[in-house]
Scaffold this active site. Structure first.
Site, PDB file in Angstrom:
ATOM      1  N   CYS A 113       0.891  -1.133  -0.046  1.00  0.00           N
ATOM      2  CA  CYS A 113       0.106   0.002   0.127  1.00  0.00           C
ATOM      3  C   CYS A 113       1.068   1.099  -0.034  1.00  0.00           C
ATOM      4  O   CYS A 113       0.446   2.350  -0.518  1.00  0.00           O
ATOM      5  CB  CYS A 113      -0.887  -0.060   1.141  1.00  0.00           C
ATOM      6  SG  CYS A 113      -2.008  -1.335   1.013  1.00  0.00           S
ATOM      7  N   HIS A 254      -3.734   6.931   3.052  1.00  0.00           N
ATOM      8  CA  HIS A 254      -4.086   5.424   2.578  1.00  0.00           C
ATOM      9  C   HIS A 254      -5.264   5.216   2.765  1.00  0.00           C
ATOM     10  O   HIS A 254      -5.567   5.230   4.066  1.00  0.00           O
ATOM     11  CB  HIS A 254      -3.041   4.454   3.040  1.00  0.00           C
ATOM     12  CG  HIS A 254      -3.440   2.978   2.590  1.00  0.00           C
ATOM     13  ND1 HIS A 254      -3.848   2.651   1.175  1.00  0.00           N
ATOM     14  CD2 HIS A 254      -3.569   1.943   3.371  1.00  0.00           C
ATOM     15  CE1 HIS A 254      -4.199   1.336   1.130  1.00  0.00           C
ATOM     16  NE2 HIS A 254      -3.592   0.998   2.372  1.00  0.00           N
ATOM     17  N   ASN A 284     -10.225  -0.761  -0.198  1.00  0.00           N
ATOM     18  CA  ASN A 284      -8.741  -0.756  -0.117  1.00  0.00           C
ATOM     19  C   ASN A 284      -8.037  -1.140  -1.718  1.00  0.00           C
ATOM     20  O   ASN A 284      -7.964  -2.393  -1.775  1.00  0.00           O
ATOM     21  CB  ASN A 284      -8.100  -1.489   1.232  1.00  0.00           C
ATOM     22  CG  ASN A 284      -6.679  -1.352   1.199  1.00  0.00           C
ATOM     23  OD1 ASN A 284      -6.005  -0.735   0.374  1.00  0.00           O
ATOM     24  ND2 ASN A 284      -6.178  -1.819   2.303  1.00  0.00           N
TER      25      ASN A 284
HETATM   26  O1  UT7 Z   1      -3.871  -1.541   3.539  1.00  0.00           O
HETATM   27  C1  UT7 Z   1      -2.978  -2.180   4.391  1.00  0.00           C
HETATM   28  C2  UT7 Z   1      -3.397  -1.817   5.892  1.00  0.00           C
HETATM   29  N1  UT7 Z   1      -4.323  -2.637   6.287  1.00  0.00           N
HETATM   30  C3  UT7 Z   1      -4.856  -2.346   7.492  1.00  0.00           C
HETATM   31  O2  UT7 Z   1      -4.851  -1.525   7.967  1.00  0.00           O
HETATM   32  C4  UT7 Z   1      -6.309  -2.930   7.815  1.00  0.00           C
HETATM   33  C5  UT7 Z   1      -6.261  -3.107   9.304  1.00  0.00           C
HETATM   34  N2  UT7 Z   1      -7.199  -3.963   9.655  1.00  0.00           N
HETATM   35  C6  UT7 Z   1      -8.623  -3.398   9.760  1.00  0.00           C
HETATM   36  O3  UT7 Z   1      -8.839  -2.714   8.878  1.00  0.00           O
HETATM   37  C7  UT7 Z   1      -9.576  -4.246  10.786  1.00  0.00           C
HETATM   38  O4  UT7 Z   1      -8.856  -5.062  11.637  1.00  0.00           O
HETATM   39  C8  UT7 Z   1     -10.601  -5.109   9.955  1.00  0.00           C
HETATM   40  C9  UT7 Z   1     -11.846  -4.643   9.349  1.00  0.00           C
HETATM   41  C10 UT7 Z   1      -9.903  -6.329   9.029  1.00  0.00           C
HETATM   42  C11 UT7 Z   1     -11.478  -6.115  11.192  1.00  0.00           C
HETATM   43  O5  UT7 Z   1     -11.942  -5.371  12.007  1.00  0.00           O
HETATM   44  P1  UT7 Z   1     -11.799  -5.505  13.520  1.00  0.00           P
HETATM   45  O6  UT7 Z   1     -12.600  -4.401  14.278  1.00  0.00           O
HETATM   46  O7  UT7 Z   1     -10.279  -5.348  13.838  1.00  0.00           O
HETATM   47  O8  UT7 Z   1     -12.202  -7.046  13.803  1.00  0.00           O
HETATM   48  P2  UT7 Z   1     -11.766  -8.296  14.357  1.00  0.00           P
HETATM   49  O9  UT7 Z   1     -10.883  -8.854  13.283  1.00  0.00           O
HETATM   50  O10 UT7 Z   1     -11.170  -7.940  15.847  1.00  0.00           O
HETATM   51  O11 UT7 Z   1     -12.997  -9.188  14.465  1.00  0.00           O
HETATM   52  C12 UT7 Z   1     -14.168  -8.678  15.503  1.00  0.00           C
HETATM   53  C13 UT7 Z   1     -15.106  -9.917  15.271  1.00  0.00           C
HETATM   54  C14 UT7 Z   1     -14.793 -11.328  15.165  1.00  0.00           C
HETATM   55  O12 UT7 Z   1     -15.547 -12.002  15.670  1.00  0.00           O
HETATM   56  P3  UT7 Z   1     -15.536 -12.592  17.221  1.00  0.00           P
HETATM   57  O13 UT7 Z   1     -14.069 -13.398  17.369  1.00  0.00           O
HETATM   58  O14 UT7 Z   1     -15.317 -11.276  18.236  1.00  0.00           O
HETATM   59  O15 UT7 Z   1     -16.773 -13.415  17.455  1.00  0.00           O
HETATM   60  C15 UT7 Z   1     -14.664 -11.512  13.906  1.00  0.00           C
HETATM   61  O16 UT7 Z   1     -14.567 -12.997  13.398  1.00  0.00           O
HETATM   62  O17 UT7 Z   1     -15.726  -9.690  13.896  1.00  0.00           O
HETATM   63  C16 UT7 Z   1     -15.839 -10.952  13.375  1.00  0.00           C
HETATM   64  N3  UT7 Z   1     -15.776 -10.483  11.712  1.00  0.00           N
HETATM   65  C17 UT7 Z   1     -16.582 -10.404  10.755  1.00  0.00           C
HETATM   66  N4  UT7 Z   1     -17.971 -10.322  11.141  1.00  0.00           N
HETATM   67  C18 UT7 Z   1     -18.598  -9.834  10.077  1.00  0.00           C
HETATM   68  C19 UT7 Z   1     -14.478 -10.315  11.233  1.00  0.00           C
HETATM   69  N5  UT7 Z   1     -14.539 -10.139   9.710  1.00  0.00           N
HETATM   70  C20 UT7 Z   1     -16.017  -9.878   9.799  1.00  0.00           C
HETATM   71  C21 UT7 Z   1     -16.833  -9.592   8.604  1.00  0.00           C
HETATM   72  N6  UT7 Z   1     -18.473  -9.719   8.908  1.00  0.00           N
HETATM   73  N7  UT7 Z   1     -16.525  -9.343   7.593  1.00  0.00           N
END
Ligand code: UT7
Length: 330
Positions: A113, A254, A284
């Site tokens: 990125c 970004h 993204n």
């Molecule tokens: O471009 C390079 C740089 N990239 C980034 O900077 C990306 C950085 N990361 C992010 O943007 C976020 O971490 C994500 C959007 C990928 C994920 O969001 P989050 O708030 O960090 O969620 P998480 O991974 O902590 O997951 C929270 C919950 C989990 O469920 P449990 O374990 O709490 O029951 C996941 O399984 O959300 C669940 N989850 C989803 N639920 C519905 C993860 N993805 C999804 C989804 N739909 N698509």
């Protein structure tokens, strides 16, 4: 002579992939995606289009807006992690051919990125050392072939697109690319990784069966490092140039996640009208994200010649970078 950001161009494929579409593919919801990422839809390249096709369309616009003829471009740097071909030729060479430019320095760079800001750094060095006069820099990605549409955490994030800029020369400080910082920390290499089909883990049926040819991300961990690194990087470049956020017309980060942009913007005291946001429309798009955002602001009439842009990026590697530059398109 200073390097100067002479023009911007972008191309977004017409096909949209909405959150509602994704609801039919994985266990997710429009509400979750919007709340956690700010993304509403992304663009998807057609089967016939490869990264070089997207890059070519963006490059055509950028060159036309620079007022230069194609043959006046003497270097092409294409930032991409989704090149047309695995090992060779580079996507930059394919784009050069499509533009009808022969005998030109052309190569790809891989900084995920952060690729566009890295390319800007290279272009600035080329131009200010006198090695090159007009460098076409491109950030282009057809990421969708590398997205695992069975994995809900990553497949909701990414889209396709391209942006390009011409970096030329000026003798005026108020038209220059003032500063560019780039950096990396390879100890976080597993935060964003495509484990299969490289020399470490060559392509095989097993690699494909285990879905190792798709991008993987430690989302939560990446999120935290992103907010801290992006903030620190902006503070450093502003301080180094004896500036504050008040001197900047547009903060162009970004476009990975609205929550990251919002947190960084607030920590840096940028008022919302100065923060460029396109993540809702395009998701993204990795190296394409920043030039697409610049182009969006230009085409909507907000970004004008003479405005001071602060670019800030973060991605796989981990890599990051920032730049303070005037927008000098006539
Ligand atoms: O471009 C390079 C740089 N990239 C980034 O900077 C990306 C950085 N990361 C992010 O943007 C976020 O971490 C994500 C959007 C990928 C994920 O969001 P989050 O708030 O960090 O969620 P998480 O991974 O902590 O997951 C929270 C919950 C989990 O469920 P449990 O374990 O709490 O029951 C996941 O399984 O959300 C669940 N989850 C989803 N639920 C519905 C993860 N993805 C999804 C989804 N739909 N698509």
């Amino acid at each position: 002579m200073y390097a100067s950001f002479k023009s911007i161009g972008a191309y977004v494929p017409p096909q949209r992939l909405t959150n509602k579409d994704l609801e039919k593919m994985v266990d997710t919801s429009d509400e979750w995606i919007k709340q956690r990422t700010g993304i509403e839809e992304r663009r998807i390249a057609s089967k016939e289009q490869s990264t070089s096709d997207l890059a070519y369309e963006a490059a055509k616009v950028a060159i036309e807006r620079s007022g230069l003829a194609n043959e006046e471009i003497d270097a092409i740097v294409c930032a991409t992690i989704s090149p047309d071909y695995f090992c060779m030729p580079s996507t930059a060479c394919v784009v050069a051919d499509k533009l009808g430019i022969s005998h030109v320095t052309a190569f790809d760079i891989s900084a995920a990125c952060s690729g566009f800001v890295y390319a800007l750094n290279i272009a600035k060095a080329f131009v200010e050392s006198g090695i090159k006069k007009n460098v076409l820099i491109i950030g282009a990605e057809k990421l969708t072939p590398f997205v695992d549409y069975e994995e809900r955490t990553t497949c909701i994030l990414f889209g396709d697109g391209a942006g390009a800029a011409v970096i030329g020369t000026t003798d005026k400080k108020e038209e220059s690319v003032i500063d560019v910082h780039t950096s990396s920390d390879g100890s976080f290499q597993d935060f964003l990784i495509t484990p299969g089909c490289g020399s470490k883990n060559p392509c095989s049926q097993n690699v494909i069966d285990e879905r190792l040819h798709f991008m993987k991300m430690k989302g939560n961990e990446t999120f935290k490092v992103a907010v801290n690194t992006l903030t620190k990087d902006v503070k450093n470049i502003l301080e180094k140039n004896s500036m504050t956020s008040e001197d900047i017309d547009f903060f162009i980060p970004h476009q990975a996640n609205f929550r990251i942009i919002d947190a960084v913007g607030k920590k840096l005291s940028f008022p919302t009208e100065k923060v460029v946001l396109t993540v809702a429309k395009y998701g993204n798009t990795s190296a394409a994200s920043i030039p697409m955002a610049i182009n969006d602001w230009y085409e909507s009439g907000k970004l004008k010649s003479g405005d001071l842009m602060l670019l800030d990026t973060f991605g796989g590697g981990l890599t990051w970078g920032s730049s303070i530059s005037y927008f000098a398109q006539k």
